[in-house]
Every structure is written in C-alpha cells, then in structure tokens.
Design a protein around this motif. Structure first.
Motif, PDB file in Angstrom:
ATOM      1  N   THR A 158       0.820  -1.208   0.000  1.00  0.00           N
ATOM      2  CA  THR A 158       0.000   0.000   0.000  1.00  0.00           C
ATOM      3  C   THR A 158       0.854   1.258   0.000  1.00  0.00           C
ATOM      4  OG1 THR A 158      -1.780  -1.142   1.192  1.00  0.00           O
ATOM      5  CG2 THR A 158      -1.780   1.273   1.254  1.00  0.00           C
ATOM      6  N   MET A 159       1.957   1.237   0.785  1.00  0.00           N
ATOM      7  CA  MET A 159       2.823   2.413   0.865  1.00  0.00           C
ATOM      8  C   MET A 159       3.805   2.506  -0.300  1.00  0.00           C
ATOM      9  SD  MET A 159       1.668   4.076   3.364  1.00  0.00           S
ATOM     10  CE  MET A 159       2.866   5.398   3.103  1.00  0.00           C
ATOM     11  N   ALA A 160       3.806   1.511  -1.181  1.00  0.00           N
ATOM     12  CA  ALA A 160       4.732   1.520  -2.312  1.00  0.00           C
ATOM     13  C   ALA A 160       4.101   2.024  -3.595  1.00  0.00           C
ATOM     14  CB  ALA A 160       5.300   0.117  -2.542  1.00  0.00           C
ATOM     15  N   ILE A 161       2.760   1.996  -3.672  1.00  0.00           N
ATOM     16  CA  ILE A 161       2.091   2.379  -4.913  1.00  0.00           C
ATOM     17  C   ILE A 161       1.067   3.473  -4.619  1.00  0.00           C
ATOM     18  CG2 ILE A 161       2.420   0.116  -5.975  1.00  0.00           C
ATOM     19  CD1 ILE A 161      -0.445  -0.584  -5.239  1.00  0.00           C
ATOM     20  N   PRO A 162       0.739   4.306  -5.626  1.00  0.00           N
ATOM     21  CA  PRO A 162      -0.270   5.340  -5.418  1.00  0.00           C
ATOM     22  C   PRO A 162      -1.615   4.709  -5.059  1.00  0.00           C
ATOM     23  CG  PRO A 162       0.976   5.749  -7.421  1.00  0.00           C
ATOM     24  CD  PRO A 162       1.330   4.364  -6.973  1.00  0.00           C
ATOM     25  N   PRO A 163      -2.469   5.414  -4.288  1.00  0.00           N
ATOM     26  CA  PRO A 163      -2.269   6.801  -3.869  1.00  0.00           C
ATOM     27  C   PRO A 163      -1.398   6.989  -2.630  1.00  0.00           C
ATOM     28  CG  PRO A 163      -4.410   6.032  -3.150  1.00  0.00           C
ATOM     29  CD  PRO A 163      -3.831   4.911  -3.969  1.00  0.00           C
ATOM     30  N   PHE A 164      -1.384   6.007  -1.720  1.00  0.00           N
ATOM     31  CA  PHE A 164      -0.594   6.192  -0.503  1.00  0.00           C
ATOM     32  C   PHE A 164       0.903   6.232  -0.804  1.00  0.00           C
ATOM     33  CE2 PHE A 164      -4.574   4.504   1.248  1.00  0.00           C
ATOM     34  CZ  PHE A 164      -4.794   5.389   2.292  1.00  0.00           C
ATOM     35  N   GLY A 165       1.295   5.573  -1.881  1.00  0.00           N
ATOM     36  CA  GLY A 165       2.705   5.561  -2.259  1.00  0.00           C
ATOM     37  C   GLY A 165       3.238   6.929  -2.643  1.00  0.00           C
ATOM     38  N   ILE A 166       2.347   7.891  -2.854  1.00  0.00           N
ATOM     39  CA  ILE A 166       2.773   9.268  -3.133  1.00  0.00           C
ATOM     40  C   ILE A 166       3.534   9.838  -1.936  1.00  0.00           C
ATOM     41  CG2 ILE A 166       1.894  11.613  -3.503  1.00  0.00           C
ATOM     42  CD1 ILE A 166      -0.337  10.356  -5.207  1.00  0.00           C
ATOM     43  N   LEU A 167       3.212   9.344  -0.740  1.00  0.00           N
ATOM     44  CA  LEU A 167       3.918   9.750   0.479  1.00  0.00           C
ATOM     45  C   LEU A 167       4.683   8.576   1.082  1.00  0.00           C
ATOM     46  CD1 LEU A 167       1.130  11.926   2.139  1.00  0.00           C
ATOM     47  CD2 LEU A 167       3.173  12.741   0.953  1.00  0.00           C
ATOM     48  N   GLY A 168       5.073   7.623   0.237  1.00  0.00           N
ATOM     49  CA  GLY A 168       5.689   6.399   0.725  1.00  0.00           C
ATOM     50  C   GLY A 168       7.185   6.497   0.954  1.00  0.00           C
ATOM     51  N   TRP A 169       7.609   7.502   1.706  1.00  0.00           N
ATOM     52  CA  TRP A 169       9.036   7.656   2.001  1.00  0.00           C
ATOM     53  C   TRP A 169       9.468   6.604   3.016  1.00  0.00           C
ATOM     54  CZ3 TRP A 169       7.713  13.055   4.349  1.00  0.00           C
ATOM     55  CH2 TRP A 169       7.031  13.812   3.407  1.00  0.00           C
ATOM     56  N   ALA A 170      10.768   6.490   3.161  1.00  0.00           N
ATOM     57  CA  ALA A 170      11.367   5.679   4.236  1.00  0.00           C
ATOM     58  C   ALA A 170      10.898   4.231   4.202  1.00  0.00           C
ATOM     59  CB  ALA A 170      11.070   6.306   5.600  1.00  0.00           C
ATOM     60  N   HIS A 171      10.694   3.687   3.024  1.00  0.00           N
ATOM     61  CA  HIS A 171      10.220   2.305   2.906  1.00  0.00           C
ATOM     62  C   HIS A 171      11.374   1.349   3.190  1.00  0.00           C
ATOM     63  CE1 HIS A 171       7.926  -1.094   1.612  1.00  0.00           C
ATOM     64  NE2 HIS A 171       6.927  -0.341   1.159  1.00  0.00           N
ATOM     65  N   PRO A 172      11.201   0.422   4.157  1.00  0.00           N
ATOM     66  CA  PRO A 172      12.310  -0.487   4.503  1.00  0.00           C
ATOM     67  C   PRO A 172      12.805  -1.345   3.354  1.00  0.00           C
ATOM     68  CG  PRO A 172      10.609  -0.538   6.204  1.00  0.00           C
ATOM     69  CD  PRO A 172      10.042   0.258   5.052  1.00  0.00           C
ATOM     70  N   ILE A 173      11.964  -1.574   2.345  1.00  0.00           N
ATOM     71  CA  ILE A 173      12.376  -2.462   1.255  1.00  0.00           C
ATOM     72  C   ILE A 173      13.503  -1.849   0.420  1.00  0.00           C
ATOM     73  CG2 ILE A 173      10.876  -1.716  -0.647  1.00  0.00           C
ATOM     74  CD1 ILE A 173      10.187  -4.779  -0.936  1.00  0.00           C
ATOM     75  N   THR A 174      13.751  -0.546   0.582  1.00  0.00           N
ATOM     76  CA  THR A 174      14.866   0.101  -0.117  1.00  0.00           C
ATOM     77  C   THR A 174      16.193  -0.549   0.244  1.00  0.00           C
ATOM     78  OG1 THR A 174      13.618   2.177   0.013  1.00  0.00           O
ATOM     79  CG2 THR A 174      15.929   2.340  -0.620  1.00  0.00           C
ATOM     80  N   ALA A 175      16.279  -1.153   1.429  1.00  0.00           N
ATOM     81  CA  ALA A 175      17.517  -1.797   1.877  1.00  0.00           C
ATOM     82  C   ALA A 175      17.863  -3.039   1.071  1.00  0.00           C
ATOM     83  CB  ALA A 175      17.410  -2.153   3.359  1.00  0.00           C
ATOM     84  N   ALA A 176      16.982  -3.473   0.170  1.00  0.00           N
ATOM     85  CA  ALA A 176      17.264  -4.654  -0.650  1.00  0.00           C
ATOM     86  C   ALA A 176      18.571  -4.498  -1.422  1.00  0.00           C
ATOM     87  CB  ALA A 176      16.108  -4.906  -1.616  1.00  0.00           C
ATOM     88  N   GLY A 177      18.861  -3.275  -1.862  1.00  0.00           N
ATOM     89  CA  GLY A 177      20.081  -3.056  -2.634  1.00  0.00           C
ATOM     90  C   GLY A 177      21.349  -3.234  -1.820  1.00  0.00           C
ATOM     91  N   VAL A 178      21.243  -3.095  -0.504  1.00  0.00           N
ATOM     92  CA  VAL A 178      22.409  -3.294   0.362  1.00  0.00           C
ATOM     93  C   VAL A 178      22.560  -4.760   0.729  1.00  0.00           C
ATOM     94  CG1 VAL A 178      23.471  -2.680   2.571  1.00  0.00           C
ATOM     95  CG2 VAL A 178      22.204  -0.955   1.280  1.00  0.00           C
ATOM     96  N   LEU A 179      21.459  -5.423   1.064  1.00  0.00           N
ATOM     97  CA  LEU A 179      21.521  -6.819   1.487  1.00  0.00           C
ATOM     98  C   LEU A 179      21.658  -7.796   0.318  1.00  0.00           C
ATOM     99  CD1 LEU A 179      18.819  -6.893   4.321  1.00  0.00           C
ATOM    100  CD2 LEU A 179      21.280  -6.526   4.507  1.00  0.00           C
ATOM    101  N   PHE A 180      21.125  -7.406  -0.839  1.00  0.00           N
ATOM    102  CA  PHE A 180      21.134  -8.314  -1.991  1.00  0.00           C
ATOM    103  C   PHE A 180      21.621  -7.590  -3.250  1.00  0.00           C
ATOM    104  CE2 PHE A 180      17.684  -9.546   0.891  1.00  0.00           C
ATOM    105  CZ  PHE A 180      18.065 -10.851   1.205  1.00  0.00           C
ATOM    106  N   PRO A 181      22.810  -7.009  -3.224  1.00  0.00           N
ATOM    107  CA  PRO A 181      23.293  -6.274  -4.403  1.00  0.00           C
ATOM    108  C   PRO A 181      23.445  -7.184  -5.616  1.00  0.00           C
ATOM    109  CG  PRO A 181      25.073  -6.627  -2.819  1.00  0.00           C
ATOM    110  CD  PRO A 181      23.816  -7.048  -2.140  1.00  0.00           C
ATOM    111  N   GLY A 182      22.897  -6.708  -6.740  1.00  0.00           N
ATOM    112  CA  GLY A 182      23.014  -7.466  -7.981  1.00  0.00           C
ATOM    113  C   GLY A 182      21.966  -8.539  -8.168  1.00  0.00           C
ATOM    114  N   TRP A 183      21.103  -8.753  -7.193  1.00  0.00           N
ATOM    115  CA  TRP A 183      20.100  -9.817  -7.286  1.00  0.00           C
ATOM    116  C   TRP A 183      18.880  -9.396  -8.100  1.00  0.00           C
ATOM    117  CZ3 TRP A 183      19.155 -13.840  -2.982  1.00  0.00           C
ATOM    118  CH2 TRP A 183      20.377 -14.332  -2.510  1.00  0.00           C
ATOM    119  N   GLY A 184      18.704  -8.117  -8.340  1.00  0.00           N
ATOM    120  CA  GLY A 184      17.567  -7.660  -9.122  1.00  0.00           C
ATOM    121  C   GLY A 184      16.237  -7.997  -8.461  1.00  0.00           C
TER     122      GLY A 184
END
Length: 390
Positions: A116-142
């Motif tokens: 819900t917080m990743a897509i509009p309409p609520f995603g318009i204010l979806g800052w600070a989403h923990p899933i952003t850390a995927a790039g640190v924990l799983f670099p290159g995994w796509g």
C-alpha cells in the motif's frame, strides 16, 4: 499499566532509532530500517502500533521541517505542520492493517501495508520504505533480491523474527565487507553544482552562457548531466541559445527545466546537442504541496505556473539517449518506490538521478536521496549518474 507504558516507550524509542539511523543518508545503514516491521509486530494494541509507526516515520523524515522553512523563508512551524500531516498516511495504513491475531495474519497484513505504501495513492507519500535496503543486502540480485527482501520483512513480523534478524545481520555484514558503489557509465558525467537558490531562478543569458562554457570544456563525446531546474523555464529561445552554444562540439547535455503549459507546468529533463534539443522526460511525481497541487485545478485555479507541476504518474519510465536506455529520477522520485520499480521493469541501461536541493541545507535529505538511488542501482546492478545542486 506501568509495564505497558514502559513497553510502549521502549518500542517507540527503538522505532525512532530505526528511522533515524536507517535514514541518516549512509547507504550501508539502510538495513537498520528493516527493524521496523519487527517492532510494529510486537505492539500489543492498535494504539501502540500507531505510536511505533509514527515514531519511525517522523524520525526518518526529520529533515522536512527545516527544509520547508528554508524553501519558503519562514519559521519552522509550517514545516512542522507538513511533517505531521505527511506522517498521517503512513501511520493510518499501519494502524488500520495492524491486528492482534497470531499466526500469519499479522505478517500478511504487514506485507499489505508495504504494498500500500509503495504504490499510489498512498505511495505518493511512501518515504522511508524499509524495502529500499534490498540493494544493500542483496546487491546485484535484481527482482530476486527484491523478493528476498520482501520475504525477510514478512518473517520479521512473525515469531521467527530472531532467526530473520540473525540472517539479515549476517547478510548486512557480508555486504558491508564486500560493498562497492554503483559503477559509472562510460562517457557520462554527472555534475554537482553549488549555486544555491539562484540556480534556475536567475534568468540572465550570462548564467546560461556560464553553464554552456562549462559543458564545452568537457571531453568530446561526453554526455553531461546537470541538476534539476538548472535552465529555469524551458522556451524555444533557450533551446536555440544552448544549441548554438554547443555548435562545433560532440557534447550532449541533459539538464532540468520547467516547461509551462496551459494547466500549470511540467518539471522536465531536456537533452541538447549541436544537432537539436527536445524534452526528454516529464517528472512522474513532483513534490506534493510545494509543486504538485491538484486542488488548484479542482478549485478552478489552473492557469499558468500557478496551476502547479503536473504529475505524469506512469508515463515515460525510461527514455532513450542515443543508444542508452535511461531510467530518470528527479528529486522526490528518489524517495519513493514505484517510480524506480516501474523503470526497472523496462530494463534500463542506467539510472540518472538529479535534484535541486539548495533548500535542504542543514538536513540530510540530499544524502538520503543519494543513498536511496545508490541502493536501487546496486540492487539491479546498474550504472548510476547523479547531479545535484546545493
């Protein structure tokens, strides 16, 4: 009663720490934000869940009040009001979806909150989403890394949270030891400027000429990326002036501007070379409030620039620059989830992130934007070109 108050205080304090540290602007600290679903799931009442959610979001977005005060040249109170209003969506979603049921209902509801917080309409204010850390924990995994991170966040909201925490810490330490920043794109150069609030507001031809002279000084064949709004208003006259200025060079410039239309304006990136110029990208999600103001058209005030910036929500996720397919992210889009995932779905060759962050002085907002962009670039193993004005 005292025990519950103490428990609430501890959960709120830990949640605030997760938001503060995870979103401090250091890319390798992003995984700290993954503690939030665990703390949310440990809440025993809906009120506790609301307090935990509010503490996390307010701590993660702590730079907003000062940034708003800088932007409008006023005291901090309007920024504090916007800060609290912006947190309402995050708190409401996580409060409504919280449940005291055991089993898999709670983790599944947390996943619903994530989506819900990743897509509009609520995603318009979806800052600070923990899933952003995927790039640190799983670099290159796509996309596999994104799925693994989502699964990890879900497990953090179950009784198996200790095991999930240990696994995530292990992945975090391994990634930190092996970490390399996103690769650079050959023959591309992102330029950081320090022109403050004057960039894009000083309309003199001398300012345009100074930027052209800087571009001409680059090696032949270079594609130069300049910050958001660097050109000010985009007009045919400005386009011809730049095109003439680049005559005799093999330089391509990608630069931010504002293009006025009958219902407001578009926040755009334009591409200019000696051969021609065109609008390359229209921002999908301008900053709500200060730029995107849809209520003006609802109230019949939609003429000229007073109509605010238009949101082209799902348009132009990727653009072509020569033989390179680029995923552009302008400023606010770097803090959200759906713009970068929509672009990644179209398999770009690189990410180009630009911003005009003069108003963020005294905050970590630009650092957070850089960290978020770097995390997404590492997740999908894409080159990253960044250009900011401060």
């Amino acid at each position: 009663m005292r025990r519950e108050l103490f428990r609430t205080g501890v959960l709120v304090a830990l949640s605030a720490c997760a938001g503060w540290i995870g979103w401090s602007g250091h890319v390798l600290l992003l995984p700290v934000a993954a503690a939030f679903p665990q703390l949310w799931s440990l809440a025993r009442t809906r009120l506790q869940a609301s307090a935990v959610s509010g503490a996390y979001f307010l701590a993660a977005s702590r730079g907003l009040p000062q940034g708003v005060a800088n932007f409008y040249g006023q005291d901090i109170w309007p920024g504090l009001l916007l800060w609290l209003v912006a947190s309402t969506a995050f708190v409401a979603v996580h409060s409504v979806l919280w449940t005291d049921c055991n089993g898999w209902q709670k983790p599944l509801r947390y996943m619903a909150a994530c989506v819900t917080m990743a897509i509009p309409p609520f995603g318009i204010l979806g800052w600070a989403h923990p899933i952003t850390a995927a790039g640190v924990l799983f670099p290159g995994w796509g996309w596999w890394g994104l799925g693994a991170m989502a699964a990890g966040l879900v497990v953090m909201a179950t009784l198996y949270r200790p095991a999930a925490t240990i696994v995530m810490i292990g992945l975090w330490l391994w990634s930190a030891a092996q970490w390399t920043p996103p690769i650079l794109l050959a023959s591309w150069a992102g330029v950081d400027l320090e022109m403050g609030a004057s960039l894009g507001r000083e309309a003199s031809l001398q300012r345009q000429q100074d930027l052209i002279d800087f571009a001409r000084a680059q090696p032949p064949g270079t594609t130069i990326v300049l910050p958001e709004s660097a050109l000010g208003f985009w007009t045919p006259t400005v386009g011809r002036f730049w095109q003439n200025g680049l005559t005799g060079t093999d330089i391509t410039v990608i630069v931010g501007a504002a293009r006025i239309n009958g219902r407001g304006y578009d926040n755009v990136l334009v591409t200019i070379s000696a051969e021609g110029n065109e609008v390359l990208y229209r921002e999908r999600m301008p900053v709500p409030g200060s730029m995107w103001q849809p209520w003006r058209s609802w109230m019949g005030d939609g003429s000229g620039s007073e109509g605010g910036a238009r949101a082209h929500f799902f348009a132009n996720p990727v653009v072509d620059v020569g033989n390179t397919k680029v995923a552009p992210l302008i400023c606010y889009e770097q803090l959200l989830i759906w713009p970068v995932l929509q672009s990644a779905f179209h398999r770009p060759d690189a990410i180009v992130a630009v911003g005009n962050g003069w108003w963020t002085a005294g905050t970590s907002i630009i650092d957070i934007q850089r960290a978020s962009s770097a995390a997404w670039a590492r997740l999908f193993d894409l080159p990253l070109v960044i250009s900011f004005n401060s």
